[in-house]
Design an enzyme around this catalytic site. Structure first.
Site, PDB file in Angstrom:
ATOM      1  N   GLU A   1      -7.326   2.645   3.362  1.00  0.00           N
ATOM      2  CA  GLU A   1      -7.838   1.786   2.290  1.00  0.00           C
ATOM      3  C   GLU A   1      -9.236   2.165   1.821  1.00  0.00           C
ATOM      4  O   GLU A   1      -9.900   1.382   1.122  1.00  0.00           O
ATOM      5  CB  GLU A   1      -7.843   0.322   2.749  1.00  0.00           C
ATOM      6  CG  GLU A   1      -6.474  -0.252   3.027  1.00  0.00           C
ATOM      7  CD  GLU A   1      -6.059  -0.079   4.489  1.00  0.00           C
ATOM      8  OE1 GLU A   1      -5.228  -0.859   4.960  1.00  0.00           O
ATOM      9  OE2 GLU A   1      -6.565   0.846   5.168  1.00  0.00           O
TER      10      GLU A   1
ATOM     11  N   SER B   1      -2.788  -2.734   2.441  1.00  0.00           N
ATOM     12  CA  SER B   1      -2.564  -2.260   1.068  1.00  0.00           C
ATOM     13  C   SER B   1      -1.185  -1.649   0.875  1.00  0.00           C
ATOM     14  O   SER B   1      -0.977  -0.774   0.043  1.00  0.00           O
ATOM     15  CB  SER B   1      -3.645  -1.243   0.660  1.00  0.00           C
ATOM     16  OG  SER B   1      -4.908  -1.868   0.633  1.00  0.00           O
TER      17      SER B   1
ATOM     18  N   SER C   1      -8.241  -8.503  -7.754  1.00  0.00           N
ATOM     19  CA  SER C   1      -7.822  -9.013  -6.446  1.00  0.00           C
ATOM     20  C   SER C   1      -7.595 -10.514  -6.464  1.00  0.00           C
ATOM     21  O   SER C   1      -8.278 -11.264  -7.166  1.00  0.00           O
ATOM     22  CB  SER C   1      -8.857  -8.668  -5.379  1.00  0.00           C
ATOM     23  OG  SER C   1      -8.915  -7.288  -5.149  1.00  0.00           O
TER      24      SER C   1
END
EC number: 6.3.2.4
Length: 373
Positions: A16, A198, A347
């Site tokens: 990530e 992720s 996000s």
């Protein structure tokens, strides 16, 4: 009033890495510069800590390429002296001398995945007696490992998706299928690294026509997950909607607050699509965020309650995003807990709090002020 000096850690050794960079761009862009002075410290993919590298404020995903922390010309190594605590942050000059980065009031580790979100950096900062934003060592480690998240939540009476854990280094695909059958897991299955995020290495496995084909498909999925972690989780697919809830507990000892739950709505008309890495970060047309999720208020309140309970069960602190499944009958189970959720412009965590009445800048301010001494 003197500004508080905040080290913002970003990058790191995990898969990530680039998402951490984008999250950091968002955090630095929204930071209240009247209250805080940011000292960005980047961590390269091979674990080198640097200062004065490329300014992360300029990073975004608009160009379709993922940013990477690199030791550019002019960048200096960051050096820590554990014994000096909050005064133990230095930069190494070209002549080898160390230059103090000054007194550090707190650290905001905007790091996702292993070597950042798993308790390792948190343990280092605990050893230095330096305040930091986010969950402590135990919660970070337990929530990084999806298998142990299930163990902790089960002990608290909080349901999670049925699944089994296998060792990708040694397990035979036929033996893995036997474990699936013994656990009476139904298809589709989701095979994923236990300690990654992720959606890296996640494969959806449908029921095959023959046992031999099933063994082959499961083996391929385990091998893919095993590229990211030897510990692989095989979970039963849940007939439900994935609903995410942001939890905030800025001050130690406070009761955790839960945002309005949100949902990532996939925009492609593809029944086989699931929310993979590209859908999250690389394809702006793949999905959009809806907060609050289109569910009855009673169900949304149940999600908030489960999220708060899960946060307490794992000894959470600061912030977490609790991802749940809401099944057709309205029942709620936890999928996973992210102790340092993404702070990218798209996000869920900041979007959920913004929809609940807490702006991006206010959210960051509360998180930092909550740990200052």
């Amino acid at each position: 009033m003197a500004k508080k000096r905040i080290v913002v850690l970003y990058g790191g050794r995990a898969d990530e890495h680039s998402i951490s960079c984008i999250s950091t761009a968002g955090v630095l862009g929204a930071l209240d510069t009247d209250r805080f002075e940011a000292i960005p410290i980047g961590i390269t993919k091979d674990g080198k800590w640097i200062v004065d590298g490329e300014d992360p404020r300029g990073w975004n995903l608009d160009g379709g390429t993922l940013p990477v922390v690199e030791k550019t010309a002019g960048a200096r190594d960051a050096v820590l002296d554990v014994a000096l605590g909050q005064d133990g942050f230095f930069a190494r000059n070209a002549d080898g001398t160390l230059e103090s980065l000054g007194h550090i009031d707190a650290v905001f580790p905007v790091l996702h995945g292993p070597y950042g979100e798993d308790g390792t950096v948190q343990g280092l900062l605990e050893m230095m007696n330096v305040p930091y934003v986010g969950c402590g060592v135990f919660a970070s480690a337990a929530c990084m490992d999806k298998h142990y998240t299930k163990v902790v939540l089960a002990a608290a009476g909080i349901p999670t998706a049925p699944g089994v854990m296998v060792d990708a280094r040694t397990v035979k695909p036929a033996a893995a299928l036997e474990q699936v059958e013994q656990a009476e897991l139904t298809y589709p299955l989701f095979v994923k690294p236990s300690r990654a995020g992720s959606s890296f290495g996640v494969t959806k496995v449908e029921e095959a026509r023959t046992r031999e084909e099933q063994i082959e498909k499961l083996g391929s999925a385990i091998a893919e997950a095993g590229k990211h972690d030897w510990k692989v989780l095989i979970e039963q697919g849940i007939d439900g909607r994935e609903i995410e809830c942001a939890v905030l507990c800025a001050h130690p000892g406070d009761e955790p607050e839960a945002s309005w739950p949100g949902e990532i709505v996939l925009d492609h008309n593809d029944d086989d699509q699931f929310y993979d890495f590209d859908s999250k970060y690389m394809d702006a047309t793949a999905s959009h965020v809806e907060v609050p999720a289109n569910l009855p208020v009673s169900v949304l309140e149940d999600v908030r309650d489960v999220a708060r309970r899960a946060f307490v069960a794992v000894d959470g602190a600061g912030l977490s995003r609790v991802d749940t499944f809401v099944q057709p009958d309205g029942s709620v189970m936890v999928n996973e807990i992210n102790t340092m959720p993404g702070f990218t412009p798209i996000s869920m965590y900041p979007k959920a709090w913004d929809a609940t009445g807490v702006s991006y800048t206010e959210l960051i301010t509360r998180l930092i002020e909550g740990v200052l001494r």
